[in-house]
Enzyme design. Structure first.
Site, mmCIF file in Angstrom:
data_model
loop_
_atom_site.group_PDB
_atom_site.id
_atom_site.type_symbol
_atom_site.label_atom_id
_atom_site.label_comp_id
_atom_site.label_asym_id
_atom_site.label_seq_id
_atom_site.Cartn_x
_atom_site.Cartn_y
_atom_site.Cartn_z
ATOM 1 N N LYS A 78 29.128 -45.387 -2.384
ATOM 2 C CA LYS A 78 30.151 -44.587 -1.710
ATOM 3 C C LYS A 78 31.303 -44.318 -2.684
ATOM 4 C CE LYS A 78 32.945 -44.486 2.545
ATOM 5 N NZ LYS A 78 33.396 -45.248 3.730
ATOM 6 N N SER A 158 32.892 -42.586 8.173
ATOM 7 C CA SER A 158 33.140 -41.890 6.934
ATOM 8 C C SER A 158 32.031 -42.009 5.888
ATOM 9 C CB SER A 158 34.453 -42.396 6.328
ATOM 10 O OG SER A 158 34.321 -43.731 5.897
ATOM 11 N N SER A 182 32.915 -46.925 10.173
ATOM 12 C CA SER A 182 32.470 -45.996 9.127
ATOM 13 C C SER A 182 31.145 -46.343 8.457
ATOM 14 C CB SER A 182 33.537 -45.890 8.040
ATOM 15 O OG SER A 182 34.551 -45.002 8.439
#
Lengths: 491, 95
Positions: A78, A158, A182
């Site tokens: 990420k 997210s 997330s």
């Protein structure tokens, strides 16, 4: 080499150990898949050359009998984790060109274990969002589509790039971070496993900070076993993060016994609000039966302050964010927009560099912390947070784990909820309470909606009991026999 | 809770985010909407409740107050939009 991307992480590890294929071959297959699926916009930065170089080292290490636990395993990272020498954006314009001179603890541990990084995955700007639409680099596309409906769906957020990349077999696993859901919410939307460990289990050092009392890194994979393997490599004490727990890390893979006999599973009444999507309710019911059939005892429980979790979160997280994001001022890194004075330069840089959702949250947080409002908002939210935590403590007097749906709906089309911040926030209604309480939780893909979209179930336990999370999740996974995304053949 | 334009402008100044004149009204409405929704927290009785100030139960550990790292000025300045002679460059602050 098409077969290589169909493997899961545990399978690839076995193949590498047996010498069925090399890390270079495995990595090349995933690089090819990544290149063939740029339409999904899952990666902000691809690092294929670094990956191949690392794969050669991995093959060498294996020949020398010096293979780490993840030696030669290609992962997505990420783009919230600082990676030394590799662009790190947090999907924000304000971090333009930022190349960290250091490596986050979690990615350093993964590298030490021999993992290969294919690149940095897309996310909501500063991890603020539930649909990946707030990324400066454009929305991620969910690789799943509803039956007979051509509309592109959000992957959740997210950690939407990580979830979509894992679902589409572009990597064997990925890192995510979870502040209010997330990891778990995008895992549910994309039909993958997403695990948020106990707050403090993984070091936050070198992860771009959003809300420091909530942020926690975790693995996203296609199987529960893979999540356990990956978490083992990510977790552990780090003196550089004062909230990182000085506790030993159990062998999470060994926790997958397949046996939940006698385990008490709590079903919270408050997670069944009026008007709950009937498909979600049905799936939840199936989850209950699967665990019952496996010998678990089902216990009705109550978590009375659940309805206050989201508004509490939307004070605590923005307040912490407004403080954490003060560092983006055009002086030390990233974007600078010149101004007539220092203050003018700050204000113009932040106006140009932050997107709409980030601005909203920084402003809400600034207001909640400002003189005259602190007690009414921030202190109040901290007290309600305590009540939410105490609800869980009381519940765990009578149960070992809690089973809930992960999300109130399946993935929705891009653009559908972007006009109304509060309706977007409601996506995290089932994930936020555990975040506020610092509990570990997992989302396991458990079935498909009538339209053929993935739906997840969430398992929560008390702090530091990830082993029970994995144990229950493993049983659900086996009973659900979730099909996963069909591979399209190319790649 | 309705935020008027002056209040929105004040918050934006505190947050160091420049707002265009035509952004203030719509943003005020959005922020007011979010604050209205948050208002429901006021119905919870928290009189005898200790605030939860962090995500972990443990108290923070002590460590030696000593220098453990340093000497990375060049690496740190490498990302700066403007740097001179080992320092960050900023607009003139003294007339």
């Amino acid at each position: 080499m098409t077969d290589l991307i169909s493997l899961d992480l545990a399978g690839a590890r076995e193949g590498l150990n047996n010498g069925d294929f090399s890390a270079v071959e495995l990595t090349q297959a995933h690089i090819k898949a990544m290149g063939a699926h740029r339409d999904l916009n899952t990666f902000i930065t691809e690092t294929p050359d670094l990956a191949i170089e690392r794969a050669k080292e991995a093959d060498h290490n294996r020949q020398q009998d010096q293979a780490g636990d993840l030696e030669g395993i290609p992962l997505g990272i990420k783009d919230l984790f600082c990676t030394e020498g590799v662009l790190t954006t947090a999907a924000s314009h304000i971090l333009d060109g930022f190349t960290p001179p250091y490596e986050s603890t979690v990615t350093a541990k993964l590298k030490e274990a021999g993992a290969i990084f294919l690149g940095k995955t897309n996310l909501d700007e500063f991890a603020m969002g539930s649909s990946n639409e707030s990324s400066h680099y454009g929305p991620v596309h969910n690789p799943w589509k509803a039956n007979g409906d051509p509309r592109v769906l959000v992957p959740g957020g997210s950690s939407g790039g990580s979830a979509a990349a894992v679902a589409a077999h572009l990597c064997l696993g990925a890192t995510g971070t979870d502040t209010g859901g997330s990891i778990r919410q995008p895992a549910s939307f994309c039909g993958v496993v997403g695990m948020k460990p106990t707050y403090g289990r993984c070091s936050r050092w070198g992860i771009v900070a959003f809300s420091s009392s909530l942020d926690q890194a975790g693995p996203m994979t296609r199987t529960v076993r893979d999540a356990a393997i990956l978490l083992n490599a990510m977790a552990g004490h780090d003196p550089k993060d004062s909230t990182s727990a000085d506790a030993s890390v159990p062998d999470f893979e060994a926790a997958l016994t397949g046996d939940v006999k006698g385990l008490r599973i709590g079903i919270p009444a408050e997670y069944r609000p009026d008007g709950l999507n009937s498909e979600i309710a049905t799936l939840w019911g199936k989850g209950v039966s699967w665990l019952k059939d496996a010998g678990a005892e089902i216990v009705e429980i109550t978590l009375p302050h659940t309805k206050y979790a989201l508004p509490t979160y939307y004070i605590v997280a923005p307040a912490e964010a407004s403080s954490n994001l003060a560092r983006y001022d055009g002086v030390r890194f990233g974007l600078r927009v010149e101004g007539e004075s220092l203050d003018d330069m700050y204000s113009k840089t932040r106006a140009a560099g932050f997107g709409d959702e980030v601005k909203r949250r920084v402003l809400i947080g600034t207001y909640a912390l400002s003189a005259g409002y602190y007690d009414a908002y921030y202190l109040k939210a901290q007290k309600v947070r305590q009540l939410i935590y105490q609800d869980f403590i009381s519940a765990f007097d009578s149960v070992d784990a809690i089973l809930t749906p992960t999300t109130p709906s399946p993935a929705f089309p891009i653009g559908e909820k972007s006009d109304d911040p509060v309706s977007m926030y409601l996506n995290d209604v089932f994930t936020v309470p555990a975040s506020l309480a610092g509990l570990p939780g997992i989302s396991v893909p458990a079935g498909l909606s009538g339209d053929g979209l993935p739906l997840g179930l969430q398992v929560l336990t008390k702090r530091w009991d990830e082993e029970t999370v994995f144990r229950v999740a493993g049983v659900l996974e086996e009973a659900a026999a979730f099909p996963g995304l069909p591979l399209t053949g190319e790649g | 809770m309705s935020l008027d334009d002056a209040r929105v402008q004040r918050i934006a100044v505190l947050a160091r985010i420049e707002l265009a004149q035509d952004e203030i009204g719509p943003l005020g409405k959005e922020l007011s909407g979010i604050l209205d929704w948050i208002e429901q927290l006021q119905e919870v009785d928290t009189d005898a409740v200790e605030p939860m100030t962090g995500g972990a139960d443990q108290s923070l550990r002590w460590r030696t107050d000593g220098v453990e790292d340093g000497g990375h000025a060049a690496k740190i300045l490498a990302n700066a939009p403007e740097a001179h002679e080992g320092f960050f460059g900023v607009p003139k602050v003294i007339e």
